[in-house]
Design an enzyme around this catalytic site. Sequence first.
Site, PDB file in Angstrom:
ATOM      1  N   LYS A 105      -9.056  28.926  15.852  1.00 22.17           N
ATOM      2  CA  LYS A 105     -10.391  28.478  15.438  1.00 22.17           C
ATOM      3  C   LYS A 105     -11.005  27.605  16.524  1.00 22.17           C
ATOM      4  O   LYS A 105     -10.548  26.503  16.780  1.00 22.17           O
ATOM      5  CB  LYS A 105     -10.345  27.670  14.145  1.00 22.17           C
ATOM      6  CG  LYS A 105     -11.763  27.407  13.600  1.00 22.17           C
ATOM      7  CD  LYS A 105     -11.838  26.306  12.589  1.00 22.17           C
ATOM      8  CE  LYS A 105     -12.039  24.945  13.184  1.00 22.17           C
ATOM      9  NZ  LYS A 105     -13.350  24.717  13.844  1.00 22.17           N
ATOM     10  N   GLU A 108      -2.127  17.384  20.129  1.00 23.12           N
ATOM     11  CA  GLU A 108      -2.626  16.755  21.355  1.00 23.12           C
ATOM     12  C   GLU A 108      -3.892  16.020  20.961  1.00 23.12           C
ATOM     13  O   GLU A 108      -4.908  16.631  20.689  1.00 23.12           O
ATOM     14  CB  GLU A 108      -2.874  17.841  22.407  1.00 23.12           C
ATOM     15  CG  GLU A 108      -2.800  17.314  23.820  1.00 23.12           C
ATOM     16  CD  GLU A 108      -4.137  16.791  24.266  1.00 23.12           C
ATOM     17  OE1 GLU A 108      -4.391  15.583  24.057  1.00 23.12           O
ATOM     18  OE2 GLU A 108      -4.933  17.573  24.796  1.00 23.12           O
ATOM     19  N   CYS A 116      -9.899  13.772  26.408  1.00 28.19           N
ATOM     20  CA  CYS A 116      -8.939  12.948  25.671  1.00 28.19           C
ATOM     21  C   CYS A 116      -8.139  12.060  26.610  1.00 28.19           C
ATOM     22  O   CYS A 116      -7.721  10.974  26.236  1.00 28.19           O
ATOM     23  CB  CYS A 116      -8.016  13.836  24.854  1.00 28.19           C
ATOM     24  SG  CYS A 116      -7.299  15.173  25.796  1.00 28.19           S
ATOM     25  N   GLU A 167     -11.455   5.149  20.902  1.00 29.08           N
ATOM     26  CA  GLU A 167     -11.812   6.221  21.810  1.00 29.08           C
ATOM     27  C   GLU A 167     -13.302   6.525  21.617  1.00 29.08           C
ATOM     28  O   GLU A 167     -13.739   6.853  20.518  1.00 29.08           O
ATOM     29  CB  GLU A 167     -10.980   7.462  21.506  1.00 29.08           C
ATOM     30  CG  GLU A 167     -11.241   8.591  22.476  1.00 29.08           C
ATOM     31  CD  GLU A 167     -10.360   9.804  22.196  1.00 29.08           C
ATOM     32  OE1 GLU A 167     -10.160  10.142  21.024  1.00 29.08           O
ATOM     33  OE2 GLU A 167      -9.884  10.411  23.177  1.00 29.08           O
TER      34      GLU A 167
END
Lengths: 295, 484
Positions: free
Chosen positions: B190, B264, B298, B395
Amino acid sequence: MSDRLTVLKTYKLYVGGKFPRSESGRVYEVTDSKNKWLANAPLSSRKDARDAVVAARKAQGGWAGKTAYLRGQILYRVAEMLEGRKDQFVREVADAEGLSKSKAAVVVDAAIDRWVWYAGWTDKVAQIVGGGNPVAGPFFNLSSPEPTGVVTVVAPQESSFLGLVSVIAPVIATGNTAVVIASENSPLPALSLGEVLATSDLPGGVVNILSGRTAEITPSLASHQDVNAIDLAGVEDDDLAKELEVAAADNLKRVVRPQPVDWSADPGTHRLTAFLETKTVWHPTGSLGASGSSY
Amino acid sequence: MTSTPSASAAFEYAPAPESRSVVDIAPSYGLFIDGEFAEAADGKVFKTVSPSTEEVLSEVAQASSEDVDRAVKAARKAFEKWSALPGAERAKYLFRIARIIQERSRELAVLETLDNGKPIKETRDADLPLVAAHFFYYAGWADKLDHAGYGADPRPLGVAGQVIPWNFPLLMLAWKIAPALATGNTVVLKPAETTPLSALFFADICRQAGLPKGVVNILPGYGDAGAALTAHPDVDKVAFTGSTAVGKAIARQVAGTDKKVTLELGGKGANIVFDDAPIDQAVEGIVTGIFFNQGQVCCAGSRLLVQESVQDEVLDALKRRLSTLRLGDPLDKNTDIGAINSAEQLARITALTETGEAEGAERWSAPCELPSSGYWFAPTLFTNVTQAHTVARDEIFGPVLSVLTFRTPEEAVAKANNTQYGLSAGIWTEKGSRILAVADRLRAGVIWANTFNKFDPTSPFGGYKESGYGREGGRHGLEAYLDV
């Protein structure tokens, strides 16, 4: 034989290199397979578990910082110490698991040999799982394994000694420290192992051993934010295993799920690598001249 | 360049846009299930827009749990034959895919830039070459698995359910699909709802390569489809790249199952600059670290830890350099900073930077003009940041750098590790022994020393702590898809 009354041992926890009773003051009866009383073992509380995590965290940096060679020497020392106290462990394993003396001796021999196996792994595992990577550019690139950190180990319920050793040794061989929940009904070999570890040059806090009710102690360890991984080997209740795995997700602990294991078989490297992280370091290589090659 | 007087402002360049004519985007796309494009079971569709112009690029079928079920069935059916193929044959399919990606790389680069908003310079020079290299690398493993260190004849897991983010759409697809197929698994993937197009073009590449039906299934959709996929009882392997919050939800969801999982997740990478670092190179590394892909990475170096004695020098040079970055049309070959991927992400970046200001950190943004349509955010840095500030902890996933200082290497390491994350870190110093000592103590999966944001298919990538578990890339990346 004289009719001398033997001196019984008070079994205690092993936490931070010391032998405390449970802070709760509680004990529970441990019996052999024929229901004969063997000892009163400490019934650890959640506070004992938290104290054990503190001890394990305190010890982790120093243990991981020792050379792999020295960790190997210390694990081998554990085998040496056990060899000298074999009779005691044969007796305790025979009582705990309802085995004959000769069958218990086979189990204890295998457990001693397992320490030797993992002692040899400490300075080889990095070469098996790490190495240089040939990246497409002028970079030195190296992957190395590092310990995950503090690992909660729920020791197997039935295999009170060989199973126990088989889940502790791989965790600490690579520089992790461990909080171990002994077999609930057969904790005595584990508590005695603490005495062996304490005299094997293993720094205090590297292995911490708790006895008590698995269902009582494990949830607070599975949800503990300063625990990095959990081995659910000794969790026999599927619902509890699932509950613990859910709790472990809170800080993304590495989880080894319970599965049937023949503890007498070749252990392989699975438990050794399950509690390792891979760190990859890049650095430019530069070049010495216009040719870009040293050949 | 710094010798010219006008260095503090961006040079005037004539527009140099890459031609859009190389890519032909259809007005609508279906789901790719069992080798065919199909409508969603409930007929739902969603629009994908170009973040730099808000132009609607195409209308895409939106998968629901019913479609997930169909796709998993197709993948399961295909698994038997695919996993039984000799490794050398699987390898040849993957080599074909790698080659077709190389052949179509300009088309895919333009497509990715349109759908994602990142500069063509990056899709052309980073994303696409890495995508092809990744397939090429894992292709070669398919017939060598006996030698990978996981015992003789390691077996695949079965059907892999894979959910990927929008920041590197095709590259993340490659990271997921290449090792899965090489090891004999089949996949249902997806893509993110804001960037479905390159995955759908990949479906066409699978067709061109003659890949057997059902081996790769692509399901554009939203989070509900992703959750249905990772929860599906006939999925044996879950691979997810995305936020830590969703990663934790997946870890809870798979508890008590036999599913193998790799995650991850997020990061808050520290980029540590020591006083002996080559400042000009370090500044380039800081810029690459946080402004590559608009900081939507990331492993971005989103916390700059600079030694106090060189703070002023580094910050002056950094601001000077940021003033020369060109923000604008992502298709322009001179563009350094493209668009933020979505209005939602722009809102999140905006909110977090407002929090940063409200908490007392000092904001500086590069003086550049933002286009009137699309989603844009100027390169920004915060000084006077403490470890307690939100901009130092959360983040942001945008072009926002938080600057902290330190005096000793010990302090640098302690600050770098003071985070729930552990994905990446950078070290800038001329002293080799310091690099090794600091690298040894940083709790992060990827450490860049005197460089940053380098990637390679042979190099394992993945995090410590709450940045997830498992590794992608290299020999390590095979383990995630093998029953070992």
